[in-house]
Design a protein around this motif. Structure first.
Motif, PDB file in Angstrom:
ATOM      1  N   GLU A  73      41.835  54.609  32.977  1.00 55.67           N
ATOM      2  CA  GLU A  73      43.077  54.051  33.312  1.00 55.67           C
ATOM      3  C   GLU A  73      42.804  52.642  34.065  1.00 55.67           C
ATOM      4  OE1 GLU A  73      47.385  55.639  34.927  1.00 55.67           O
ATOM      5  OE2 GLU A  73      45.587  55.822  36.298  1.00 55.67           O
ATOM      6  N   ILE A  74      43.513  51.625  33.749  1.00 60.78           N
ATOM      7  CA  ILE A  74      43.197  50.315  34.240  1.00 60.78           C
ATOM      8  C   ILE A  74      44.693  49.980  35.243  1.00 60.78           C
ATOM      9  CG2 ILE A  74      43.248  47.912  33.741  1.00 60.78           C
ATOM     10  CD1 ILE A  74      41.882  48.562  31.170  1.00 60.78           C
ATOM     11  N   LEU A  75      44.582  49.713  36.301  1.00 64.53           N
ATOM     12  CA  LEU A  75      45.418  49.246  37.256  1.00 64.53           C
ATOM     13  C   LEU A  75      45.645  47.668  37.474  1.00 64.53           C
ATOM     14  CD1 LEU A  75      45.107  51.901  40.287  1.00 64.53           C
ATOM     15  CD2 LEU A  75      46.145  52.146  38.121  1.00 64.53           C
ATOM     16  N   ALA A  90      56.055  42.486  28.880  1.00 65.95           N
ATOM     17  CA  ALA A  90      55.557  43.922  28.105  1.00 65.95           C
ATOM     18  C   ALA A  90      56.083  45.025  28.741  1.00 65.95           C
ATOM     19  CB  ALA A  90      53.751  44.161  28.389  1.00 65.95           C
ATOM     20  N   ASP A  91      56.323  46.314  28.223  1.00 66.28           N
ATOM     21  CA  ASP A  91      57.135  47.152  28.451  1.00 66.28           C
ATOM     22  C   ASP A  91      56.008  48.564  28.305  1.00 66.28           C
ATOM     23  OD1 ASP A  91      58.954  48.855  29.691  1.00 66.28           O
ATOM     24  OD2 ASP A  91      60.522  48.178  28.515  1.00 66.28           O
ATOM     25  N   THR A 225      56.060  49.390  36.699  1.00 65.29           N
ATOM     26  CA  THR A 225      56.704  49.435  38.086  1.00 65.29           C
ATOM     27  C   THR A 225      57.257  47.895  38.188  1.00 65.29           C
ATOM     28  OG1 THR A 225      54.718  49.214  39.251  1.00 65.29           O
ATOM     29  CG2 THR A 225      55.412  51.321  38.651  1.00 65.29           C
ATOM     30  N   ALA A 226      56.730  46.875  37.627  1.00 61.88           N
ATOM     31  CA  ALA A 226      57.180  45.448  37.994  1.00 61.88           C
ATOM     32  C   ALA A 226      58.682  45.337  37.732  1.00 61.88           C
ATOM     33  CB  ALA A 226      56.259  44.535  37.335  1.00 61.88           C
ATOM     34  N   ARG A 227      59.254  44.472  38.523  1.00 62.96           N
ATOM     35  CA  ARG A 227      60.816  44.280  38.276  1.00 62.96           C
ATOM     36  C   ARG A 227      60.963  42.780  38.449  1.00 62.96           C
ATOM     37  NH1 ARG A 227      60.387  48.570  36.571  1.00 62.96           N
ATOM     38  NH2 ARG A 227      61.289  50.582  36.800  1.00 62.96           N
ATOM     39  N   ILE A 228      61.684  42.248  37.790  1.00 60.66           N
ATOM     40  CA  ILE A 228      62.174  40.694  37.736  1.00 60.66           C
ATOM     41  C   ILE A 228      62.865  40.438  39.296  1.00 60.66           C
ATOM     42  CG2 ILE A 228      63.370  38.910  36.952  1.00 60.66           C
ATOM     43  CD1 ILE A 228      62.927  40.064  34.168  1.00 60.66           C
ATOM     44  N   GLU A 237      51.823  48.933  44.973  1.00 59.67           N
ATOM     45  CA  GLU A 237      51.885  49.739  43.698  1.00 59.67           C
ATOM     46  C   GLU A 237      51.541  49.001  42.367  1.00 59.67           C
ATOM     47  OE1 GLU A 237      52.434  53.077  40.984  1.00 59.67           O
ATOM     48  OE2 GLU A 237      52.287  53.128  43.358  1.00 59.67           O
ATOM     49  N   PRO A 238      50.547  49.174  41.685  1.00 56.64           N
ATOM     50  CA  PRO A 238      50.224  48.444  40.473  1.00 56.64           C
ATOM     51  C   PRO A 238      51.415  48.041  39.776  1.00 56.64           C
ATOM     52  CG  PRO A 238      48.460  50.102  40.666  1.00 56.64           C
ATOM     53  CD  PRO A 238      49.865  50.520  41.603  1.00 56.64           C
TER      54      PRO A 238
END
Length: 404
Positions: A73-75, A90-91, A225-228, A237-238
């Motif tokens: 798993e890549i973080l 990307a999603d 987990t990223a948000r605009i 958190e990655p």
């Protein structure tokens, strides 16, 4: 008349009594003879269910269960702290390539810092040019002062130059030499300042280039987990979690007593409920056993398969050994301490034989020594049969699937 009647009655009673006695005696004799004939008949042997010893394929397995996890798993976290997320490209579930841009961060602040750095770099470059010109000037002055001092030496010795004038020329030579050293040190300082500005520029350029968050390897995004608009943080958190190359494996627990038979590279069948069965290979056998649960860990590599979902429950069967040999039902083998035995029926008589057992598959046990193919063995060990008992062997009726 009365006497004759009495005598006749007596004779009649005697005749009846004699006849009854003879009948009863004859009946008793017949019953005794019938009982003796019944005892003389042979006793029918008891029926016993038997199975023929056949040759079968054996595959011994070890059961495991656990969850599906990424092979690796890549973080993915931002290299630059303190910048807001501007765009997400990307999603979850997307397949990505190495170097593909996943998100962009706001870069205006870094652009302004780069512009300021350009100005500082121009100023330091000018300072270097100024320091170099000062060195040229100082060198000329020092050269002239040294030449005047050299000419003053013979004049002083011959008495044509006063001591005060000589001292002035000597002082001038020393002063211009000090100015030359100061000019050279100024050039060093200007070069150092320029090097510092250039280092700052490289850092700013690196930060600016990393406002594009990219994928370090090919894979499948399992979580985003990223948000605009959120602040990017390298230590939080990655932003993305990527299944490297999309490869999945089963991270499973195994009973401690079965770990000794498991080896890296052994084949396995992994079953995911409501999905199906998948072939895999043992990739790792952990050297540690949980001291509380008495369970070990193994990892079974499954490869790339879009229908598999990480986190899903799965169970597996690892093929720890295989062979082809004589087979008897498991219920036919009796174990007494370290000895195993079966009851073989030969010529309608029971014979106990000590056997050497091998692998176990489903309800069959492999017999390595003690019986031959085609022997009839009692299907249930532990019945009240002894060596030499006469029995009537009965083979079970074949199942519908076995009828040809």
């Amino acid at each position: 008349m009365n006497f004759k009647t009495f005598l006749f009655g007596v004779l009649a009673v005697g005749a009846v009594s004699g006849g009854a006695y003879l009948y009863l005696e004859k009946r008793h004799t017949a019953e005794i003879q019938a009982a003796r004939l019944e005892e003389a008949k042979p006793i029918a042997a008891p029926a016993v269910t038997v199975m023929k010893v056949t040759t079968e394929n054996f595959v011994e397995t070890a059961a495991v269960s656990g969850s599906l996890v990424p092979r690796e798993e890549i973080l993915v976290s931002p290299e630059v702290d303190g910048l807001r997320v501007l765009e997400l490209l990307a999603d979850e579930g997307d397949k990505v390539k190495k170097g593909q841009v996943l998100a962009r961060l706001v870069a205006e602040q870094l652009d302004a810092q780069l512009a300021q750095n350009d100005a500082n770099l121009a100023r330091s470059t000018a300072a270097i040019a100024q320091a170099e010109s000062q060195i040229v000037q100082a060198e000329a002055q020092a050269k002239e002062a040294a030449a005047q001092l050299d000419r003053a030496v013979p004049l002083k010795q011959s008495g044509y130059l006063s001591g005060s004038m000589y001292d002035q020329r000597e002082s001038a030579a020393r002063t211009t030499q000090a100015q030359l050293l100061a000019a050279r040190d100024g050039l060093k300082a200007a070069n150092a300042e320029k090097a510092q500005v250039e280092a700052q520029r490289r850092e700013l350029q690196w930060r600016r280039s990393n406002t594009d968050v990219t994928s370090p390897e090919d894979g499948v995004i399992s979580r985003r987990t990223a948000r605009i608009g959120a602040m990017a943080a390298a230590n939080g958190e990655p932003m993305f979690r990527i299944i490297e190359k999309g490869e999945i494996e089963l991270d499973a627990e195994i009973v401690e007593t079965e770990m000794k038979n498991v080896r890296v590279g052994q084949k396995a069948i992994v079953t995911v409920p409501q999905v199906g069965d998948f072939e895999g290979k043992v990739r790792l056998v952990s050297p540690e056993v949980d001291k509380t649960a008495r369970l070990g860990r193994v990892k079974i590599f499954l490869g790339i398969n879009p229908v598999l979902r990480i986190g899903s429950y799965a169970r597996g069967r690892i093929e720890t050994a295989s062979s082809r040999g004589l087979a008897v039902p498991s219920s036919a083998v009796a174990f007494d301490h370290d000895l195993a035995s079966v009851q073989v029926v030969s010529d309608n008589k029971v014979h106990r034989r000590v056997v050497k057992v091998g692998l176990v598959t489903n309800d069959l046990i492999e017999i390595k020594d003690g019986v031959s193919e085609g022997d009839l063995v009692v299907t249930r060990a532990g019945t009240f049969l002894r060596d030499g008992d006469v029995v009537r062997p009965v083979l079970p009726e074949p199942r519908l699937s076995e009828v040809k």
